[in-house]
Design a protein around this motif. Sequence first.
Motif, PDB file in Angstrom:
ATOM      1  N   UNK A  64       0.825  -1.205   0.000  1.00 46.45           N
ATOM      2  CA  UNK A  64       0.000   0.000   0.000  1.00 46.45           C
ATOM      3  C   UNK A  64       0.864   1.262   0.000  1.00 46.45           C
ATOM      4  N   UNK A  65       2.011   1.186   0.681  1.00 49.04           N
ATOM      5  CA  UNK A  65       2.942   2.312   0.662  1.00 49.04           C
ATOM      6  C   UNK A  65       3.455   2.543  -0.760  1.00 49.04           C
ATOM      7  N   UNK A  66       3.751   1.462  -1.471  1.00 43.21           N
ATOM      8  CA  UNK A  66       4.225   1.582  -2.846  1.00 43.21           C
ATOM      9  C   UNK A  66       3.150   2.195  -3.746  1.00 43.21           C
ATOM     10  N   UNK A  67       1.897   1.788  -3.520  1.00 43.09           N
ATOM     11  CA  UNK A  67       0.803   2.381  -4.298  1.00 43.09           C
ATOM     12  C   UNK A  67       0.686   3.872  -4.016  1.00 43.09           C
ATOM     13  N   UNK A  68       0.852   4.255  -2.752  1.00 42.12           N
ATOM     14  CA  UNK A  68       0.814   5.664  -2.368  1.00 42.12           C
ATOM     15  C   UNK A  68       1.862   6.457  -3.139  1.00 42.12           C
ATOM     16  N   UNK A  69       3.092   5.914  -3.196  1.00 44.54           N
ATOM     17  CA  UNK A  69       4.178   6.609  -3.879  1.00 44.54           C
ATOM     18  C   UNK A  69       3.968   6.668  -5.384  1.00 44.54           C
ATOM     19  N   UNK A  70       3.466   5.583  -5.955  1.00 46.28           N
ATOM     20  CA  UNK A  70       3.336   5.509  -7.415  1.00 46.28           C
ATOM     21  C   UNK A  70       2.318   6.500  -7.941  1.00 46.28           C
ATOM     22  N   UNK A  71       1.283   6.803  -7.163  1.00 40.88           N
ATOM     23  CA  UNK A  71       0.269   7.750  -7.625  1.00 40.88           C
ATOM     24  C   UNK A  71       0.862   9.143  -7.817  1.00 40.88           C
ATOM     25  N   UNK A  72       1.650   9.600  -6.838  1.00 32.98           N
ATOM     26  CA  UNK A  72       2.268  10.924  -6.963  1.00 32.98           C
ATOM     27  C   UNK A  72       3.269  10.957  -8.107  1.00 32.98           C
ATOM     28  N   UNK A  73       4.017   9.875  -8.298  1.00 33.55           N
ATOM     29  CA  UNK A  73       4.987   9.827  -9.391  1.00 33.55           C
ATOM     30  C   UNK A  73       4.277   9.907 -10.735  1.00 33.55           C
ATOM     31  N   UNK A  74       3.148   9.214 -10.856  1.00 28.26           N
ATOM     32  CA  UNK A  74       2.382   9.260 -12.097  1.00 28.26           C
ATOM     33  C   UNK A  74       1.892  10.674 -12.394  1.00 28.26           C
ATOM     34  N   UNK A  75       1.429  11.365 -11.353  1.00 28.80           N
ATOM     35  CA  UNK A  75       0.944  12.736 -11.532  1.00 28.80           C
ATOM     36  C   UNK A  75       2.083  13.671 -11.901  1.00 28.80           C
ATOM     37  N   UNK A  76       3.219  13.537 -11.236  1.00 28.25           N
ATOM     38  CA  UNK A  76       4.366  14.385 -11.548  1.00 28.25           C
ATOM     39  C   UNK A  76       4.908  14.097 -12.946  1.00 28.25           C
ATOM     40  N   UNK A  77       4.855  12.844 -13.364  1.00 28.55           N
ATOM     41  CA  UNK A  77       5.292  12.511 -14.715  1.00 28.55           C
ATOM     42  C   UNK A  77       4.382  13.174 -15.747  1.00 28.55           C
ATOM     43  N   UNK A  78       3.084  13.222 -15.443  1.00 31.62           N
ATOM     44  CA  UNK A  78       2.149  13.903 -16.341  1.00 31.62           C
ATOM     45  C   UNK A  78       2.462  15.392 -16.403  1.00 31.62           C
ATOM     46  N   UNK A  79       2.744  16.010 -15.250  1.00 37.07           N
ATOM     47  CA  UNK A  79       3.109  17.423 -15.228  1.00 37.07           C
ATOM     48  C   UNK A  79       4.375  17.658 -16.046  1.00 37.07           C
ATOM     49  N   UNK A  80       5.382  16.818 -15.831  1.00 38.88           N
ATOM     50  CA  UNK A  80       6.635  16.970 -16.566  1.00 38.88           C
ATOM     51  C   UNK A  80       6.421  16.835 -18.070  1.00 38.88           C
ATOM     52  N   UNK A  81       5.544  15.925 -18.463  1.00 33.71           N
ATOM     53  CA  UNK A  81       5.289  15.700 -19.884  1.00 33.71           C
ATOM     54  C   UNK A  81       4.759  16.948 -20.556  1.00 33.71           C
ATOM     55  N   UNK A  82       3.779  17.600 -19.917  1.00 36.58           N
ATOM     56  CA  UNK A  82       3.129  18.735 -20.575  1.00 36.58           C
ATOM     57  C   UNK A  82       3.793  20.073 -20.251  1.00 36.58           C
ATOM     58  N   UNK A  83       4.541  20.144 -19.171  1.00 41.41           N
ATOM     59  CA  UNK A  83       5.235  21.393 -18.865  1.00 41.41           C
ATOM     60  C   UNK A  83       6.580  21.490 -19.583  1.00 41.41           C
ATOM     61  N   UNK A  84       7.246  20.363 -19.794  1.00 37.96           N
ATOM     62  CA  UNK A  84       8.589  20.387 -20.362  1.00 37.96           C
ATOM     63  C   UNK A  84       8.669  19.670 -21.706  1.00 37.96           C
ATOM     64  N   UNK A  85       8.243  18.406 -21.743  1.00 35.97           N
ATOM     65  CA  UNK A  85       8.476  17.600 -22.943  1.00 35.97           C
ATOM     66  C   UNK A  85       7.633  18.037 -24.134  1.00 35.97           C
ATOM     67  N   UNK A  86       6.365  18.320 -23.908  1.00 36.28           N
ATOM     68  CA  UNK A  86       5.497  18.702 -25.029  1.00 36.28           C
ATOM     69  C   UNK A  86       5.906  20.039 -25.645  1.00 36.28           C
ATOM     70  N   UNK A  87       6.214  21.088 -24.865  1.00 32.66           N
ATOM     71  CA  UNK A  87       6.737  22.307 -25.495  1.00 32.66           C
ATOM     72  C   UNK A  87       8.046  22.072 -26.246  1.00 32.66           C
ATOM     73  N   UNK A  88       8.937  21.215 -25.708  1.00 32.65           N
ATOM     74  CA  UNK A  88      10.174  20.910 -26.424  1.00 32.65           C
ATOM     75  C   UNK A  88       9.890  20.166 -27.726  1.00 32.65           C
ATOM     76  N   UNK A  89       8.886  19.290 -27.688  1.00 30.55           N
ATOM     77  CA  UNK A  89       8.499  18.576 -28.909  1.00 30.55           C
ATOM     78  C   UNK A  89       7.979  19.550 -29.958  1.00 30.55           C
ATOM     79  N   UNK A  90       7.187  20.518 -29.537  1.00 25.69           N
ATOM     80  CA  UNK A  90       6.690  21.545 -30.465  1.00 25.69           C
ATOM     81  C   UNK A  90       7.842  22.357 -31.040  1.00 25.69           C
ATOM     82  N   UNK A  91       8.820  22.705 -30.201  1.00 26.43           N
ATOM     83  CA  UNK A  91       9.982  23.450 -30.668  1.00 26.43           C
ATOM     84  C   UNK A  91      10.804  22.627 -31.656  1.00 26.43           C
TER      85      UNK A  91
END
Length: 354
Positions: free
Chosen positions: A71-98
């Motif tokens: 359950x602790x691992x599930x707790x951690x994985x949820x935040x990592x998934x959300x942060x990965x989504x933030x990183x994708x659209x805040x950093x990777x997607x603008x770089x892809x457009x560039x």
Amino acid sequence: LSLLAAASAAAQACSWLWLRSDPPALRPAVPVALLAALHLLQLGFFFRCLHALKVGWRVCWAKAEEEDEQRHMAFLSHDISMLRLFETFLENTPQLTLLLYIILRTNKAELSQGLGMGTAFLCVSWSLLDYHQSLRSFLQDKYELSVGSSIIYFLWNLFLICPRILAVALFALLWPYGVAVHFPLVWLAMFLWVSLQGTDFMESPGPEQLYRAVVAVILYFSWFNVAQGRTLYRSIIYHGFILVDSTLLALAWLWGQAPSEEHSYLLPVVCAALPCYLLGLGLRVTYYKWLHPNVQVQQEGRYDEVDVSGGSDGVDFRSFLEPDLVNRRMRWLAQTHFLSQPARQHLLNGAAAV
């Protein structure tokens, strides 16, 4: 570089705020000063991943009856998934457009650039699928995505994102500094729209504005649900707005810069963008009408999530033996996506499940 630094700082700020709001028993056994220094050095997400790997390694070797670590691992994985989504659209997607803009501007592309760009498109769609699957881990097994449903979910996001990024890159090709005007205007509209929906993700009003600002960036490129209730009309408004906006960007490029011989291949690509977007919408309708994992449950007399039905009490959340291991943030998002009525009780991070 300034935008990239600002995006990274926003993601690190979210990570730090989440750690500060977590129950003490679930925080990493690291001094607070060291955690703050790691986030200040833009290493917070990296530290989270290392910590999750450490816990995951213990889970692999733990006995079957020792469920606390799982359950602790599930707790951690949820935040990592959300942060990965933030990183994708805040950093990777603008770089892809560039990157796409640079390739169109120079009319040259190395094999590595083409492969990298193709992989980046796939990663953006994959991050959305991973986030959705992470939310569904709060539901009973019968609500999990099948392989076919996952493929369709992945494809309709891919087909909707590709035309959007292409339209922005073409507009930048015509007017490079125009994106500096277009993005803030659309972002502001999305920020106001999110604010009007009354999100309640963070623990206090100040950080909540940061969350809404990040979500507004995601909405610039892709759909993201932030409020409970039926999403049909909100989805129609959003996709209609993005379709009109992307069409105007593409038409502005066609009007202001007729394709030359060296860019003659762009005309059929632009013409294929609209069918691609409509195909993505069609796949999304197909997913929610026939391939949604709750369709079978709904046919048995239960209720589905907000995109399919108006019920609210039929969705079964997993029960946690240890209430302190409930991730309040991801549970709130799961309720946002899978319940059509507001939650009866405001959950603080670490509070017992409803």
